[in-house]
Design a protein around this motif. Sequence first.
Motif, PDB file in Angstrom:
ATOM      1  N   ARG A  34       7.315   2.678   0.326  1.00  0.00           N
ATOM      2  CA  ARG A  34       6.303   1.609   0.211  1.00  0.00           C
ATOM      3  C   ARG A  34       6.400   0.935  -1.158  1.00  0.00           C
ATOM      4  O   ARG A  34       6.227  -0.288  -1.277  1.00  0.00           O
ATOM      5  N   GLN A  35       6.723   1.707  -2.213  1.00  0.00           N
ATOM      6  CA  GLN A  35       6.858   1.089  -3.539  1.00  0.00           C
ATOM      7  C   GLN A  35       8.065   0.147  -3.568  1.00  0.00           C
ATOM      8  O   GLN A  35       7.992  -0.943  -4.147  1.00  0.00           O
ATOM      9  N   PHE A  38       7.109  -3.071  -1.875  1.00  0.00           N
ATOM     10  CA  PHE A  38       6.275  -3.919  -2.740  1.00  0.00           C
ATOM     11  C   PHE A  38       7.107  -4.577  -3.834  1.00  0.00           C
ATOM     12  O   PHE A  38       6.855  -5.733  -4.207  1.00  0.00           O
ATOM     13  N   GLN A  39       8.094  -3.868  -4.341  1.00  0.00           N
ATOM     14  CA  GLN A  39       8.950  -4.476  -5.377  1.00  0.00           C
ATOM     15  C   GLN A  39       9.730  -5.666  -4.811  1.00  0.00           C
ATOM     16  O   GLN A  39       9.855  -6.698  -5.473  1.00  0.00           O
ATOM     17  N   ARG A  42       7.418  -8.526  -4.497  1.00  0.00           N
ATOM     18  CA  ARG A  42       7.163  -9.110  -5.822  1.00  0.00           C
ATOM     19  C   ARG A  42       8.306 -10.044  -6.245  1.00  0.00           C
ATOM     20  O   ARG A  42       8.075 -11.159  -6.698  1.00  0.00           O
ATOM     21  N   MET A  45       8.342 -13.256  -4.119  1.00  0.00           N
ATOM     22  CA  MET A  45       7.183 -14.078  -4.414  1.00  0.00           C
ATOM     23  C   MET A  45       7.336 -14.766  -5.777  1.00  0.00           C
ATOM     24  O   MET A  45       7.024 -15.954  -5.932  1.00  0.00           O
ATOM     25  N   PHE A  81       1.929   4.328   4.704  1.00  0.00           N
ATOM     26  CA  PHE A  81       0.620   4.840   4.289  1.00  0.00           C
ATOM     27  C   PHE A  81       0.012   5.729   5.366  1.00  0.00           C
ATOM     28  O   PHE A  81      -0.994   6.381   5.116  1.00  0.00           O
ATOM     29  N   GLY A  90       1.787  11.216  -4.074  1.00  0.00           N
ATOM     30  CA  GLY A  90       1.765  10.675  -5.430  1.00  0.00           C
ATOM     31  C   GLY A  90       1.714   9.159  -5.397  1.00  0.00           C
ATOM     32  O   GLY A  90       1.214   8.567  -4.444  1.00  0.00           O
ATOM     33  N   ASP A  92       0.569   5.300  -6.836  1.00  0.00           N
ATOM     34  CA  ASP A  92      -0.653   4.690  -7.372  1.00  0.00           C
ATOM     35  C   ASP A  92      -1.674   4.367  -6.296  1.00  0.00           C
ATOM     36  O   ASP A  92      -2.604   3.599  -6.529  1.00  0.00           O
ATOM     37  N   PHE A 104      -8.069  -1.308   4.978  1.00  0.00           N
ATOM     38  CA  PHE A 104      -6.773  -1.394   4.291  1.00  0.00           C
ATOM     39  C   PHE A 104      -5.730  -2.033   5.205  1.00  0.00           C
ATOM     40  O   PHE A 104      -5.033  -2.971   4.814  1.00  0.00           O
ATOM     41  N   LEU A 111      -1.948 -10.092   4.963  1.00  0.00           N
ATOM     42  CA  LEU A 111      -0.804 -10.464   4.129  1.00  0.00           C
ATOM     43  C   LEU A 111       0.365 -10.927   5.009  1.00  0.00           C
ATOM     44  O   LEU A 111       1.020 -11.927   4.707  1.00  0.00           O
ATOM     45  N   PHE A 137      -1.609 -16.816   0.178  1.00  0.00           N
ATOM     46  CA  PHE A 137      -0.791 -15.605   0.247  1.00  0.00           C
ATOM     47  C   PHE A 137      -1.010 -14.742  -0.998  1.00  0.00           C
ATOM     48  O   PHE A 137      -1.259 -13.534  -0.909  1.00  0.00           O
ATOM     49  N   ASN A 140      -4.090 -12.263  -1.749  1.00  0.00           N
ATOM     50  CA  ASN A 140      -4.186 -10.948  -1.116  1.00  0.00           C
ATOM     51  C   ASN A 140      -3.815  -9.801  -2.065  1.00  0.00           C
ATOM     52  O   ASN A 140      -4.354  -8.710  -1.962  1.00  0.00           O
ATOM     53  N   CYS A 141      -2.873 -10.067  -2.945  1.00  0.00           N
ATOM     54  CA  CYS A 141      -2.313  -9.000  -3.784  1.00  0.00           C
ATOM     55  C   CYS A 141      -3.400  -8.393  -4.664  1.00  0.00           C
ATOM     56  O   CYS A 141      -3.674  -7.194  -4.600  1.00  0.00           O
ATOM     57  N   LYS A 149      -5.482   0.305  -5.528  1.00  0.00           N
ATOM     58  CA  LYS A 149      -4.332   0.718  -6.334  1.00  0.00           C
ATOM     59  C   LYS A 149      -4.810   1.153  -7.713  1.00  0.00           C
ATOM     60  O   LYS A 149      -5.673   0.498  -8.294  1.00  0.00           O
TER      61      LYS A 149
HETATM   62  C1  HEC Z   1      -3.470  -4.093   1.605  1.00  0.00           C
HETATM   63  C2  HEC Z   1      -3.278  -3.746   0.230  1.00  0.00           C
HETATM   64  C3  HEC Z   1      -2.201  -4.368  -0.599  1.00  0.00           C
HETATM   65  C4  HEC Z   1      -1.797  -5.673  -0.597  1.00  0.00           C
HETATM   66  C5  HEC Z   1      -2.307  -6.828   0.255  1.00  0.00           C
HETATM   67  C6  HEC Z   1      -0.772  -5.764  -1.596  1.00  0.00           C
HETATM   68  N1  HEC Z   1      -0.568  -4.553  -2.197  1.00  0.00           N
HETATM   69 FE1  HEC Z   1       0.739  -4.152  -3.694  1.00  0.00          FE
HETATM   70  N2  HEC Z   1       0.212  -2.208  -3.631  1.00  0.00           N
HETATM   71  C7  HEC Z   1      -0.774  -1.670  -2.840  1.00  0.00           C
HETATM   72  C8  HEC Z   1      -0.876  -0.237  -3.092  1.00  0.00           C
HETATM   73  C9  HEC Z   1      -1.846   0.712  -2.442  1.00  0.00           C
HETATM   74  C10 HEC Z   1       0.100   0.059  -4.049  1.00  0.00           C
HETATM   75  C11 HEC Z   1       0.435   1.459  -4.622  1.00  0.00           C
HETATM   76  C12 HEC Z   1       1.528   2.071  -3.762  1.00  0.00           C
HETATM   77  C13 HEC Z   1       1.932   3.459  -4.181  1.00  0.00           C
HETATM   78  O1  HEC Z   1       2.167   3.690  -5.396  1.00  0.00           O
HETATM   79  O2  HEC Z   1       2.021   4.315  -3.305  1.00  0.00           O
HETATM   80  C14 HEC Z   1       0.769  -1.199  -4.369  1.00  0.00           C
HETATM   81  C15 HEC Z   1       1.799  -1.312  -5.288  1.00  0.00           C
HETATM   82  C16 HEC Z   1       2.413  -2.490  -5.630  1.00  0.00           C
HETATM   83  C17 HEC Z   1       3.469  -2.618  -6.606  1.00  0.00           C
HETATM   84  C18 HEC Z   1       4.065  -1.479  -7.440  1.00  0.00           C
HETATM   85  C19 HEC Z   1       5.200  -0.801  -6.677  1.00  0.00           C
HETATM   86  C20 HEC Z   1       5.837   0.334  -7.483  1.00  0.00           C
HETATM   87  O3  HEC Z   1       7.051   0.273  -7.715  1.00  0.00           O
HETATM   88  O4  HEC Z   1       5.117   1.258  -7.885  1.00  0.00           O
HETATM   89  C21 HEC Z   1       3.819  -3.937  -6.645  1.00  0.00           C
HETATM   90  C22 HEC Z   1       4.904  -4.575  -7.512  1.00  0.00           C
HETATM   91  C23 HEC Z   1       2.977  -4.627  -5.699  1.00  0.00           C
HETATM   92  N3  HEC Z   1       2.135  -3.727  -5.085  1.00  0.00           N
HETATM   93  C24 HEC Z   1       3.042  -5.978  -5.464  1.00  0.00           C
HETATM   94  C25 HEC Z   1       2.255  -6.637  -4.525  1.00  0.00           C
HETATM   95  C26 HEC Z   1       2.309  -8.067  -4.295  1.00  0.00           C
HETATM   96  C27 HEC Z   1       3.168  -9.045  -5.071  1.00  0.00           C
HETATM   97  C28 HEC Z   1       1.423  -8.327  -3.306  1.00  0.00           C
HETATM   98  C29 HEC Z   1       1.042  -9.648  -2.706  1.00  0.00           C
HETATM   99  C30 HEC Z   1       2.083 -10.525  -2.247  1.00  0.00           C
HETATM  100  C31 HEC Z   1       0.828  -7.057  -2.902  1.00  0.00           C
HETATM  101  N4  HEC Z   1       1.350  -6.067  -3.680  1.00  0.00           N
HETATM  102  C32 HEC Z   1      -0.107  -6.931  -1.902  1.00  0.00           C
HETATM  103  C33 HEC Z   1      -1.562  -2.340  -1.951  1.00  0.00           C
HETATM  104  C34 HEC Z   1      -1.434  -3.676  -1.617  1.00  0.00           C
END
Ligand code: HEC
Length: 150
Positions: A34-35, A38-39, A42, A45, A81, A90, A92, A104, A111, A137, A140-141, A149
């Motif tokens: 999941r991390q 998200f990267q 990022r 975006m 999740f 572990g 965040d 959630f 998103l 968009f 939401n973050c 987080k």
């Molecule tokens: C529905 C909830 C949710 C949304 C919407 C969301 N995030 Fe997150 N994001 C999280 C959570 C929870 C974590 C922590 C994940 C973990 O460490 O397990 C996280 C972690 C991250 C991280 C860190 C990843 C890492 O390497 O530790 C980044 C970068 C990030 N999000 C970017 C974004 C961006 C950019 C957006 C919007 C486009 C976004 N997120 C939208 C819930 C969300």
Amino acid sequence: MKKQLITALFISIVSTSASAGSAFSDAKDSVTYRQASFQLIRHNMADIADMLKGEVSYDAERVTKRATALATLTSLPWEAFTVPGAEQGGGDAKAAIWQNLDDFNSRGAKLVSDAATLKAAADAGDQAEIRKAFGNFARNCKACHEQYKE
Ligand code: HEC
């Protein structure tokens, strides 16, 4: 014979990856997944943001490429999740996620749908629409991070 063996191997690989949860070897692995998702979100975006801010020159094809990636990437984090033990891996993620999983997940779904709207605007090539869709968009973050987080 060789062909049969390859087919059997292929089927076993496909069926392994298709069974629930087995994309992750353990809880920690689901956090990595999941991390990483998200990267990638990022990165894709940020490139659109830089173009909209004029920090790099605007390239409509590149916006479409990024928005198309986001439409898929935004669908990725959520399953990681909900696999068994995901809350103990572990990272965040706050415990509040699993106490409010419906909220959630609906934020996750929002998103995804906002990314689809952004992609549609990029496909249509309308900059004003892209700007508006990108703003929606991006909201939401922070909204989700503030609640869920660390
Ligand atoms: C529905 C909830 C949710 C949304 C919407 C969301 N995030 Fe997150 N994001 C999280 C959570 C929870 C974590 C922590 C994940 C973990 O460490 O397990 C996280 C972690 C991250 C991280 C860190 C990843 C890492 O390497 O530790 C980044 C970068 C990030 N999000 C970017 C974004 C961006 C950019 C957006 C919007 C486009 C976004 N997120 C939208 C819930 C969300």
